[in-house]
Design a protein around this motif. Structure first.
Motif, PDB file in Angstrom:
ATOM      1  N   TYR A  41       0.834  -1.202   0.000  1.00 16.42           N
ATOM      2  CA  TYR A  41       0.000   0.000   0.000  1.00 16.42           C
ATOM      3  C   TYR A  41       0.872   1.257   0.000  1.00 16.42           C
ATOM      4  N   LYS A  42       2.123   1.093   0.466  1.00 19.77           N
ATOM      5  CA  LYS A  42       3.063   2.210   0.519  1.00 19.77           C
ATOM      6  C   LYS A  42       4.216   1.960  -0.447  1.00 19.77           C
ATOM      7  N   ASP A  43       4.787   3.051  -0.965  1.00 23.21           N
ATOM      8  CA  ASP A  43       5.916   2.935  -1.889  1.00 23.21           C
ATOM      9  C   ASP A  43       7.112   2.283  -1.196  1.00 23.21           C
ATOM     10  N   VAL A  44       7.866   1.522  -1.968  1.00 26.48           N
ATOM     11  CA  VAL A  44       8.959   0.719  -1.420  1.00 26.48           C
ATOM     12  C   VAL A  44      10.285   1.129  -2.040  1.00 26.48           C
ATOM     13  N   ASP A  45      11.311   1.214  -1.208  1.00 26.44           N
ATOM     14  CA  ASP A  45      12.647   1.564  -1.680  1.00 26.44           C
ATOM     15  C   ASP A  45      13.539   0.315  -1.655  1.00 26.44           C
ATOM     16  N   LEU A  46      13.269  -0.606  -2.568  1.00 20.74           N
ATOM     17  CA  LEU A  46      14.061  -1.818  -2.709  1.00 20.74           C
ATOM     18  C   LEU A  46      14.315  -2.043  -4.202  1.00 20.74           C
ATOM     19  N   PRO A  47      15.440  -2.676  -4.561  1.00 22.59           N
ATOM     20  CA  PRO A  47      15.747  -2.916  -5.984  1.00 22.59           C
ATOM     21  C   PRO A  47      14.944  -4.092  -6.555  1.00 22.59           C
ATOM     22  N   ARG A  57      -7.497  -4.392   0.576  1.00 19.68           N
ATOM     23  CA  ARG A  57      -8.915  -4.167   0.870  1.00 19.68           C
ATOM     24  C   ARG A  57      -9.737  -4.006  -0.408  1.00 19.68           C
ATOM     25  N   ASP A  58      -9.053  -3.934  -1.546  1.00 23.22           N
ATOM     26  CA  ASP A  58      -9.698  -3.640  -2.828  1.00 23.22           C
ATOM     27  C   ASP A  58      -9.376  -4.744  -3.839  1.00 23.22           C
ATOM     28  N   PRO A  59     -10.348  -5.601  -4.175  1.00 23.75           N
ATOM     29  CA  PRO A  59     -10.061  -6.705  -5.101  1.00 23.75           C
ATOM     30  C   PRO A  59      -9.596  -6.244  -6.474  1.00 23.75           C
ATOM     31  N   ALA A  60     -10.103  -5.100  -6.953  1.00 24.72           N
ATOM     32  CA  ALA A  60      -9.670  -4.599  -8.263  1.00 24.72           C
ATOM     33  C   ALA A  60      -8.189  -4.220  -8.239  1.00 24.72           C
ATOM     34  N   SER A  61      -7.736  -3.657  -7.119  1.00 29.72           N
ATOM     35  CA  SER A  61      -6.331  -3.310  -6.949  1.00 29.72           C
ATOM     36  C   SER A  61      -5.459  -4.564  -6.976  1.00 29.72           C
ATOM     37  N   ILE A  62      -5.923  -5.608  -6.321  1.00 31.45           N
ATOM     38  CA  ILE A  62      -5.200  -6.884  -6.297  1.00 31.45           C
ATOM     39  C   ILE A  62      -5.085  -7.451  -7.709  1.00 31.45           C
ATOM     40  N   GLU A  63      -6.200  -7.468  -8.414  1.00 28.40           N
ATOM     41  CA  GLU A  63      -6.224  -8.027  -9.771  1.00 28.40           C
ATOM     42  C   GLU A  63      -5.309  -7.246 -10.706  1.00 28.40           C
ATOM     43  N   ALA A  64      -5.290  -5.930 -10.570  1.00 26.39           N
ATOM     44  CA  ALA A  64      -4.420  -5.101 -11.408  1.00 26.39           C
ATOM     45  C   ALA A  64      -2.953  -5.372 -11.114  1.00 26.39           C
ATOM     46  N   THR A  93      -9.294  -5.174   8.921  1.00 27.56           N
ATOM     47  CA  THR A  93      -8.348  -6.211   9.339  1.00 27.56           C
ATOM     48  C   THR A  93      -8.662  -7.537   8.659  1.00 27.56           C
ATOM     49  N   MET A  94      -9.941  -7.890   8.581  1.00 26.60           N
ATOM     50  CA  MET A  94     -10.341  -9.116   7.888  1.00 26.60           C
ATOM     51  C   MET A  94     -10.008  -9.051   6.404  1.00 26.60           C
ATOM     52  N   LYS A  95     -10.235  -7.899   5.796  1.00 24.78           N
ATOM     53  CA  LYS A  95      -9.952  -7.747   4.364  1.00 24.78           C
ATOM     54  C   LYS A  95      -8.474  -7.975   4.069  1.00 24.78           C
ATOM     55  N   VAL A  96      -7.614  -7.331   4.825  1.00 26.71           N
ATOM     56  CA  VAL A  96      -6.178  -7.436   4.555  1.00 26.71           C
ATOM     57  C   VAL A  96      -5.640  -8.808   4.945  1.00 26.71           C
ATOM     58  N   ASN A  97      -5.962  -9.245   6.159  1.00 27.51           N
ATOM     59  CA  ASN A  97      -5.348 -10.466   6.687  1.00 27.51           C
ATOM     60  C   ASN A  97      -5.882 -11.748   6.076  1.00 27.51           C
ATOM     61  N   PHE A  98      -7.143 -11.745   5.648  1.00 26.92           N
ATOM     62  CA  PHE A  98      -7.672 -12.977   5.054  1.00 26.92           C
ATOM     63  C   PHE A  98      -8.296 -12.781   3.683  1.00 26.92           C
ATOM     64  N   LEU A  99      -9.326 -11.948   3.574  1.00 25.08           N
ATOM     65  CA  LEU A  99     -10.061 -11.866   2.311  1.00 25.08           C
ATOM     66  C   LEU A  99      -9.166 -11.428   1.156  1.00 25.08           C
ATOM     67  N   PHE A 145     -14.141 -12.451  -3.222  1.00 25.63           N
ATOM     68  CA  PHE A 145     -13.908 -11.436  -2.199  1.00 25.63           C
ATOM     69  C   PHE A 145     -15.217 -10.912  -1.620  1.00 25.63           C
ATOM     70  N   GLN A 146     -16.159 -10.529  -2.498  1.00 30.44           N
ATOM     71  CA  GLN A 146     -17.390  -9.900  -2.024  1.00 30.44           C
ATOM     72  C   GLN A 146     -18.234 -10.858  -1.192  1.00 30.44           C
TER      73      GLN A 146
END
Length: 277
Positions: A41-47, A57-64, A93-99, A145-146
């Protein structure tokens, strides 16, 4: 034998790679020669080979995010998670950790072909899973998801503050899917970390109480590090663990063994929980 773990050239996805166990896992995989694709969800500074901003929390984001990686994926590391105890809304919490974790896995499995490995981070906080298998099986029967979200909203009394139930769900789901996915050549496992010094720890202390968290760190007597948790995740998804499947691996410095043999006193955890409730 220099690449005994078999990660050189492998394409892997790590969710939650911004910090904590996910970041430590991504770093270790990079050191081992893997082609690492990160989600957070946050930008990452790794190569990394690629990074996609994904909100579990957003299935469309996951699919993309999965579509952007594309191609063959050899291993998935589900490291993203939210703490509980009221630090976040229970449904988030349920969305991120499981769903979201389940949805991400379901999107990645078709990219694995006839061989792959998946590992998720559960928690010793999910130890109540064995008492609620029938309830969790209801959740596991939901498709997508829904439908899973609808079930959680209709069973808010079971979900409660979200953390313990979400981690129980990961444990039951891992064992259930182990018997399903292995027929496709894909393994799935999860780990049970004891309290670990990550950015989440401040929330755990604020919501559950330091005494409760400290009690779960026995008999080791200290919190583990993100790097100590990353090693077993990388091992369990490696070629060396080729028939390790459907297991729930304690990575806890002996907490589970101490509990089973009466050497860990959980009365502090229970009494503190009662005071909060």
């Amino acid at each position: 034998m220099s690449d005994v773990l078999g990660y050189a050239g492998k394409r892997v996805i790590v969710s939650g790679c911004f910090s904590g166990m996910g970041q430590a896992t991504a770093k270790l995989l990079l050191d081992l020669g893997a082609e690492v694709h990160g989600f957070d969800y946050k930008d990452v500074d790794l190569p990394l080979a690629s990074f996609n901003k994904v909100d579990l929390r957003d299935p469309a984001s996951i699919e993309a995010g999965v579509a952007a990686v594309g191609g063959k994926v050899d291993a998935l590391f589900n490291c993203a998670g939210l703490p509980g105890g009221g630090g976040f809304p229970p449904i988030d919490t349920m969305k991120v950790n499981f769903l979201g974790t389940r949805h991400l896995t379901e999107q990645v499995v078709p990219l694995m072909g006839n061989k792959g490995a998946i590992v998720s981070i559960a928690s010793t906080g999910g130890l109540g899973w064995s008492r609620r298998i029938p309830v969790h099986m209801q959740l596991l029967q939901t498709q997508g998801f829904q439908a899973g979200l609808d079930w959680c909203e209709a069973n808010a009394d079971q979900v409660a503050e979200g953390y313990a139930f979400s981690k129980e769900a990961v444990i039951v789901w891992t064992q259930f899917m182990g018997a399903q996915l292995i027929k496709k050549g894909i393994r799935i496992n999860c780990s049970l970390p004891s309290p670990t010094q990550t950015p989440m720890m401040a929330t755990f202390h604020a919501t559950s109480g330091k005494e409760v968290v400290d009690a779960a760190a026995e008999p080791l007597g200290r919190y583990t590090t993100a790097e100590e948790q990353a090693g077993p995740l990388v091992l369990i998804n490696s070629d060396l663990a080729s028939v390790v499947n459907g297991i729930v691996l304690p990575v806890d410095g002996g907490f589970m063994g101490g509990l089973a043999t009466g050497q860990v006193d959980i009365s502090k955890m229970m009494s503190a929980g009662k005071k909060e409730g």
